[in-house]
Design a protein around this motif. Structure first.
Motif, PDB file in Angstrom:
ATOM      1  N   HIS A 111       0.829  -1.203   0.000  1.00 24.92           N
ATOM      2  CA  HIS A 111       0.000   0.000   0.000  1.00 24.92           C
ATOM      3  C   HIS A 111       0.868   1.259   0.000  1.00 24.92           C
ATOM      4  O   HIS A 111       0.494   2.267  -0.584  1.00 24.92           O
ATOM      5  CB  HIS A 111      -0.857  -0.030   1.268  1.00 24.92           C
ATOM      6  CG  HIS A 111      -2.095   0.797   1.192  1.00 24.92           C
ATOM      7  ND1 HIS A 111      -3.060   0.591   0.242  1.00 24.92           N
ATOM      8  CD2 HIS A 111      -2.517   1.831   1.959  1.00 24.92           C
ATOM      9  CE1 HIS A 111      -4.040   1.457   0.436  1.00 24.92           C
ATOM     10  NE2 HIS A 111      -3.737   2.214   1.461  1.00 24.92           N
ATOM     11  N   GLN A 112       2.026   1.203   0.642  1.00 27.30           N
ATOM     12  CA  GLN A 112       2.837   2.406   0.831  1.00 27.30           C
ATOM     13  C   GLN A 112       4.107   2.439  -0.010  1.00 27.30           C
ATOM     14  O   GLN A 112       4.665   3.509  -0.232  1.00 27.30           O
ATOM     15  CB  GLN A 112       3.252   2.534   2.315  1.00 27.30           C
ATOM     16  CG  GLN A 112       2.134   2.867   3.277  1.00 27.30           C
ATOM     17  CD  GLN A 112       1.309   1.653   3.674  1.00 27.30           C
ATOM     18  OE1 GLN A 112       1.654   0.511   3.334  1.00 27.30           O
ATOM     19  NE2 GLN A 112       0.211   1.878   4.374  1.00 27.30           N
ATOM     20  N   VAL A 113       4.603   1.279  -0.417  1.00 29.59           N
ATOM     21  CA  VAL A 113       5.921   1.207  -1.062  1.00 29.59           C
ATOM     22  C   VAL A 113       5.827   0.378  -2.347  1.00 29.59           C
ATOM     23  O   VAL A 113       5.100  -0.624  -2.399  1.00 29.59           O
ATOM     24  CB  VAL A 113       6.957   0.549  -0.113  1.00 29.59           C
ATOM     25  CG1 VAL A 113       8.334   0.530  -0.774  1.00 29.59           C
ATOM     26  CG2 VAL A 113       7.018   1.282   1.215  1.00 29.59           C
ATOM     27  N   LYS A 114       6.592   0.809  -3.366  1.00 29.83           N
ATOM     28  CA  LYS A 114       6.635   0.057  -4.616  1.00 29.83           C
ATOM     29  C   LYS A 114       8.097  -0.073  -5.059  1.00 29.83           C
ATOM     30  O   LYS A 114       8.833   0.918  -5.036  1.00 29.83           O
ATOM     31  CB  LYS A 114       5.828   0.787  -5.678  1.00 29.83           C
ATOM     32  CG  LYS A 114       5.725   0.071  -7.009  1.00 29.83           C
ATOM     33  CD  LYS A 114       4.869   0.907  -7.944  1.00 29.83           C
ATOM     34  CE  LYS A 114       4.838   0.313  -9.345  1.00 29.83           C
ATOM     35  NZ  LYS A 114       4.136   1.190 -10.281  1.00 29.83           N
ATOM     36  N   LEU A 115       8.491  -1.270  -5.419  1.00 32.27           N
ATOM     37  CA  LEU A 115       9.874  -1.526  -5.858  1.00 32.27           C
ATOM     38  C   LEU A 115       9.844  -2.305  -7.168  1.00 32.27           C
ATOM     39  O   LEU A 115       9.213  -3.359  -7.255  1.00 32.27           O
ATOM     40  CB  LEU A 115      10.631  -2.314  -4.786  1.00 32.27           C
ATOM     41  CG  LEU A 115      12.126  -2.598  -5.030  1.00 32.27           C
ATOM     42  CD1 LEU A 115      12.829  -2.855  -3.693  1.00 32.27           C
ATOM     43  CD2 LEU A 115      12.379  -3.784  -5.960  1.00 32.27           C
ATOM     44  N   ASP A 116      10.528  -1.770  -8.181  1.00 32.82           N
ATOM     45  CA  ASP A 116      10.742  -2.478  -9.446  1.00 32.82           C
ATOM     46  C   ASP A 116      12.235  -2.465  -9.728  1.00 32.82           C
ATOM     47  O   ASP A 116      12.931  -1.497  -9.380  1.00 32.82           O
ATOM     48  CB  ASP A 116      10.004  -1.775 -10.592  1.00 32.82           C
ATOM     49  CG  ASP A 116       8.498  -1.894 -10.468  1.00 32.82           C
ATOM     50  OD1 ASP A 116       7.993  -3.013 -10.637  1.00 32.82           O
ATOM     51  OD2 ASP A 116       7.838  -0.872 -10.179  1.00 32.82           O
ATOM     52  N   ALA A 117      12.719  -3.495 -10.396  1.00 29.20           N
ATOM     53  CA  ALA A 117      14.122  -3.508 -10.823  1.00 29.20           C
ATOM     54  C   ALA A 117      14.265  -4.450 -12.008  1.00 29.20           C
ATOM     55  O   ALA A 117      13.524  -5.437 -12.125  1.00 29.20           O
ATOM     56  CB  ALA A 117      15.031  -3.947  -9.679  1.00 29.20           C
ATOM     57  N   ASP A 118      15.222  -4.142 -12.883  1.00 27.14           N
ATOM     58  CA  ASP A 118      15.446  -5.000 -14.051  1.00 27.14           C
ATOM     59  C   ASP A 118      16.203  -6.259 -13.656  1.00 27.14           C
ATOM     60  O   ASP A 118      16.119  -7.276 -14.342  1.00 27.14           O
ATOM     61  CB  ASP A 118      16.234  -4.238 -15.116  1.00 27.14           C
ATOM     62  CG  ASP A 118      15.393  -3.126 -15.734  1.00 27.14           C
ATOM     63  OD1 ASP A 118      14.170  -3.095 -15.479  1.00 27.14           O
ATOM     64  OD2 ASP A 118      15.946  -2.272 -16.439  1.00 27.14           O
ATOM     65  N   ALA A 119      16.974  -6.170 -12.598  1.00 28.84           N
ATOM     66  CA  ALA A 119      17.642  -7.367 -12.069  1.00 28.84           C
ATOM     67  C   ALA A 119      17.845  -7.173 -10.574  1.00 28.84           C
ATOM     68  O   ALA A 119      18.016  -6.044 -10.101  1.00 28.84           O
ATOM     69  CB  ALA A 119      18.987  -7.589 -12.758  1.00 28.84           C
ATOM     70  N   PHE A 120      17.807  -8.271  -9.860  1.00 33.74           N
ATOM     71  CA  PHE A 120      17.943  -8.210  -8.399  1.00 33.74           C
ATOM     72  C   PHE A 120      18.565  -9.503  -7.905  1.00 33.74           C
ATOM     73  O   PHE A 120      18.180 -10.590  -8.333  1.00 33.74           O
ATOM     74  CB  PHE A 120      16.556  -8.024  -7.767  1.00 33.74           C
ATOM     75  CG  PHE A 120      16.476  -8.459  -6.328  1.00 33.74           C
ATOM     76  CD1 PHE A 120      17.174  -7.773  -5.339  1.00 33.74           C
ATOM     77  CD2 PHE A 120      15.712  -9.562  -5.954  1.00 33.74           C
ATOM     78  CE1 PHE A 120      17.109  -8.182  -4.016  1.00 33.74           C
ATOM     79  CE2 PHE A 120      15.636  -9.963  -4.629  1.00 33.74           C
ATOM     80  CZ  PHE A 120      16.334  -9.271  -3.663  1.00 33.74           C
ATOM     81  N   PHE A 121      19.557  -9.386  -7.040  1.00 36.27           N
ATOM     82  CA  PHE A 121      20.050 -10.593  -6.364  1.00 36.27           C
ATOM     83  C   PHE A 121      20.768 -10.229  -5.075  1.00 36.27           C
ATOM     84  O   PHE A 121      21.208  -9.093  -4.883  1.00 36.27           O
ATOM     85  CB  PHE A 121      20.986 -11.411  -7.278  1.00 36.27           C
ATOM     86  CG  PHE A 121      22.215 -10.688  -7.751  1.00 36.27           C
ATOM     87  CD1 PHE A 121      23.325 -10.547  -6.929  1.00 36.27           C
ATOM     88  CD2 PHE A 121      22.268 -10.156  -9.030  1.00 36.27           C
ATOM     89  CE1 PHE A 121      24.465  -9.893  -7.376  1.00 36.27           C
ATOM     90  CE2 PHE A 121      23.408  -9.499  -9.483  1.00 36.27           C
ATOM     91  CZ  PHE A 121      24.503  -9.356  -8.655  1.00 36.27           C
ATOM     92  N   VAL A 122      20.861 -11.223  -4.214  1.00 36.33           N
ATOM     93  CA  VAL A 122      21.699 -11.162  -3.014  1.00 36.33           C
ATOM     94  C   VAL A 122      22.718 -12.273  -3.168  1.00 36.33           C
ATOM     95  O   VAL A 122      22.353 -13.413  -3.480  1.00 36.33           O
ATOM     96  CB  VAL A 122      20.888 -11.391  -1.723  1.00 36.33           C
ATOM     97  CG1 VAL A 122      21.805 -11.379  -0.505  1.00 36.33           C
ATOM     98  CG2 VAL A 122      19.786 -10.366  -1.579  1.00 36.33           C
ATOM     99  N   GLU A 123      23.984 -11.961  -2.980  1.00 32.04           N
ATOM    100  CA  GLU A 123      25.018 -12.998  -2.990  1.00 32.04           C
ATOM    101  C   GLU A 123      25.516 -13.183  -1.565  1.00 32.04           C
ATOM    102  O   GLU A 123      25.920 -12.202  -0.904  1.00 32.04           O
ATOM    103  CB  GLU A 123      26.174 -12.601  -3.908  1.00 32.04           C
ATOM    104  CG  GLU A 123      25.842 -12.792  -5.387  1.00 32.04           C
ATOM    105  CD  GLU A 123      26.990 -12.408  -6.300  1.00 32.04           C
ATOM    106  OE1 GLU A 123      26.927 -12.752  -7.484  1.00 32.04           O
ATOM    107  OE2 GLU A 123      27.935 -11.737  -5.829  1.00 32.04           O
ATOM    108  N   ALA A 124      25.477 -14.421  -1.100  1.00 32.37           N
ATOM    109  CA  ALA A 124      25.933 -14.720   0.263  1.00 32.37           C
ATOM    110  C   ALA A 124      26.266 -16.191   0.347  1.00 32.37           C
ATOM    111  O   ALA A 124      25.622 -17.020  -0.312  1.00 32.37           O
ATOM    112  CB  ALA A 124      24.835 -14.367   1.270  1.00 32.37           C
TER     113      ALA A 124
END
Lengths: 161, 341
Positions: free
Chosen positions: B101-114
Motif C-alpha cells: 500500500h505504501q511502497v513500490k519496488l521495481d528492478a530489471d535485475a535483483f540478487f543477493v550474494e551470500a
C-alpha cells in the motif's frame, strides 16, 4: 537473558546438550514465567522447550536463539490452551517493588495478548533487537514494531483506568 | 498512575520484568533424556510428579496439552503474510516487482550474494510487507531459497517534501550469520516520485544488487486517485494479516492531506465475515509519540481478531457526527491464518 554455550565439534552431542541445559535452564524458566505471567507453569514449559529441542540439537546452529524461539512457541501454545485461572506472577517481597502503581502495571501486562506481551518481554527484559524478536516470534520486524506500539498503548490505557 | 511518558513506561516495564525474573529461584537441574523418548513417557513422568506436589498441577496438565497440540500444529502452522510472486521474464516487464500500500519496488535485475550462493527471489514465494508509520515506513521481503530463509529490508523516512531510505538490511534468518546492516540517508527523492538508479551494496561478504532500481515510499494513497467525494479514507494496509490491528486516515480528497481535527466525525469498522476475522473499532486518543508534529490527537484504529483461515473484507466508515451522514468509506482485505492472538 538466556546465555549458554554453543556447540563445538570436540564434545559429544549428549554432553554438550547437558552442559547447555544446565547453563540455560534458569534463564529459560524465567523467560517462560515472564511470557506466560504464570509462575506455576514456568518450569514445565521450560522443560517442554528443552525436550523439543533435544532431538534437533545437532541442527541448532545457535542454540540460545533456537531455545528462545522454541520457548516462545511452547508458551504460545500453552497460552492458547489454558483454561485455568491465571496465577499472578509473584513479586519480590521488597517494599519498593510492590507499590500500587507497580501492581497496576503487572496486571496490565498480564492482560495483554500473548504476542504483544512477548514482544515487551523480549525487548525490555532480554534486550533483544527488533530483528531478533522477529526471528523468535516468526514474524516480520515491522510486525514487531506494530505489536510493541499496540502493547504500550494498551498498557497506558490499562494503568490509567 | 505514575508512568506518564513513553520513556517512563519503558523504564517501569524493565523494572517490573527484572523484579519478576528475580522472584524465580536460580535453580539448577540435570538433563535426563528419558522424558523425551515419547509423549507417553513424558506424560507418565509428569503424573508421578503430580502425586508429589499439587503446586504445579494445573500447569503440568496444561504443558502436556501444549505438547500434544504443538505436535498437531506442526503441519498446520503457516506464515500469516500475503504472498505475492514476483513478476519477471517478459520483455519490458521488470525482473522484480514488489508492491504494498505504501511502497513500490521495481528492478530489471535483483540478487543477493551470500555464502557462495546467489539468491534471486525468482520462482519462489516472496512475502511482502510494510510497516505503515507516520514518519517511518518499511518494505520487508522474505523468501526461502537454497534452503535459506533470506530477508531484504528497507526502512524509509520522510519530511514535508522528501522521502529517503535510512536503513537497508539483507540477511538470513540466523542470528550468528553476518549480513548487510547499512544505516544512513540514501536516495533522497521528492514525495510523489520514485528513486531510479543502480544499487550495489557489499558488507560482510554479502552483496545486494539492483539493476535500474525504481523505488518509491510514502506513496500517494490510492484513495486520492479518483475521488468521488470530499473526503476519502485510507486504510494503513491491504491486506491486513498478522499485525492484529488496522488503522486508517481521513483525507481531504482535493489535497490528499490528512484531516487534522477528527472531533466532528464518527468512525465504524466492520467485517464481512466475522467467523474469519473480527474487526473492532478501538481508537487511540493520544498522539503517536513517534510522529512528527503536527500530529492528530486521535487515531482511527481497530483491533483485528483472526478467527479462522481464510480471507474476508473489512470496511471502515466515517460519518459526520452532527448529521450521521456517511462522508467516506473504504474496504480492505483481511487474510487470516486463524490464529486469534
Amino acid at each position: 537473558m538466556m546465555q549458554a554455550a554453543t556447540p563445538s565439534d570436540s564434545v559429544p552431542d549428549g554432553e554438550e546438550f547437558e552442559r547447555f541445559y544446565r547453563e540455560a535452564w534458569p534463564g529459560a524458566v524465567r523467560l517462560a514465567g515472564l511470557l506466560t505471567q504464570h509462575a506455576g507453569a514456568a518450569e514445565d514449559l521450560a522443560q517442554e522447550a528443552f525436550a523439543r529441542m533435544y532431538p534437533k540439537w545437532h541442527r541448532a546452529e545457535h542454540p540460545p536463539a533456537y531455545l528462545r524461539t522454541t520457548l516462545v512457541n511452547v508458551c504460545h501454545n500453552w497460552h492458547r490452551q489454558k483454561t485455568t485461572e491465571r496465577t499472578k506472577l509473584p513479586m519480590l517481597a521488597e517494599p519498593a517493588a510492590t507499590d500500587f502503581a507497580f501492581d497496576e502495571l503487572a496486571d496490565a501486562v498480564a492482560a495483554l495478548p500473548y504476542r504483544q506481551r512477548a514482544v515487551l518481554v523480549l525487548r525490555y527484559h532480554d534486550d533483544l533487537s527488533e530483528a531478533e524478536i522477529a526471528d523468535a516470534l516468526g514474524c516480520r520486524p515491522g510486525t514487531v514494531k506494530s505489536l510493541a506500539s499496540r502493547a504500550l498503548e494498551q498498557l497506558k490505557k490499562g494503568i490509567e483506568q | 498512575m505514575s508512568a506518564k511518558t513513553h520513556a517512563e513506561l519503558e523504564a517501569r516495564l524493565a523494572e517490573l520484568f527484572d523484579a519478576q525474573a528475580r522472584a524465580f529461584p536460580d535453580t539448577r537441574r540435570e538433563w535426563s533424556a528419558v522424558p523425551v523418548a515419547s509423549v507417553a513417557l513424558l506424560d507418565e513422568q509428569r503424573k508421578r510428579r503430580r502425586t508429589r506436589t499439587t503446586l504445579g498441577a494445573l500447569g503440568t496438565i496444561a504443558a502436556v496439552a501444549a505438547l500434544v497440540v504443538g505436535v498437531m500444529n506442526i503441519g498446520g502452522s503457516g506464515k500469516r503474510v500475503e504472498v505475492k510472486p514476483p513478476v519477471a521474464g517478459a520483455p519490458g516487464v521488470p525482473a522484480v516487482h514488489f508492491e504494498t500500500h505504501q511502497v513500490k519496488l521495481d528492478a530489471d535485475a535483483f540478487f543477493v550474494e551470500a555464502y557462495g550462493k546467489r539468491f534471486t527471489a525468482k520462482d519462489t514465494r516472496v512475502y511482502v510487507g510494510t510497516d505503515p508509520g507516520d514518519d517511518h515506513q518499511t518494505l520487508e521481503l522474505e523468501w526461502d531459497e537454497h534452503g535459506v530463509n533470506m530477508r531484504v529490508y528497507f526502512s524509509f523516512a520522510a519530511d514535508a517534501t522528501d522521502w529517503w531510505v535510512d536503513q537497508i538490511r539483507a540477511y538470513d534468518n540466523k542470528a550468528e550469520n553476518d549480513g548487510i546492516y547499512s544505516s544512513g540517508e540514501r536516495f533522497r527523492t521528492p514525495l510523489g516520485s520514485a528513486f531510479q538508479g543502480d544499487v550495489d551494496l557489499s558488507q560482510h561478504s554479502v552483496r545486494l544488487h539492483f539493476t535500474n532500481l525504481r523505488l518509491e515510499a510514502f506513496r500517494r494513497p490510492p484513495a486520492c486517485a479518483n475521488p468521488t467525494s470530499q473526503y476519502v479514507l485510507d486504510p494503513s494496509s491491504d491486506p491486513v494479516d498478522s499485525s492484529g490491528a488496522i488503522s486508517a486516515r481521513l483525507l481531504n480528497a482535493a489535497t490528499c492531506t490528512e484531516v487534522a481535527n477528527l472531533d466532528g466525525y464518527l468512525f465504524e469498522f466492520d467485517s464481512s465475515d466475522p467467523t474469519i476475522a473480527t474487526i473492532t473499532y478501538d481508537p487511540i486518543n493520544d498522539p503517536d509519540p513517534a510522529c512528527a508534529a503536527p500530529c492528530s490527537a486521535h487515531r482511527i484504529r481497530a483491533d483485528v481478531g483472526l478467527k479462522a483461515p481464510g480471507e474476508t473484507t473489512g470496511t471502515v466508515i466515517a460519518r459526520d457526527k452532527a448529521s450521521g451522514a456517511v462522508v467516506a468509506t473504504a474496504n480492505f482485505r483481511v487474510v487470516s491464518s486463524g490464529d486469534g492472538s
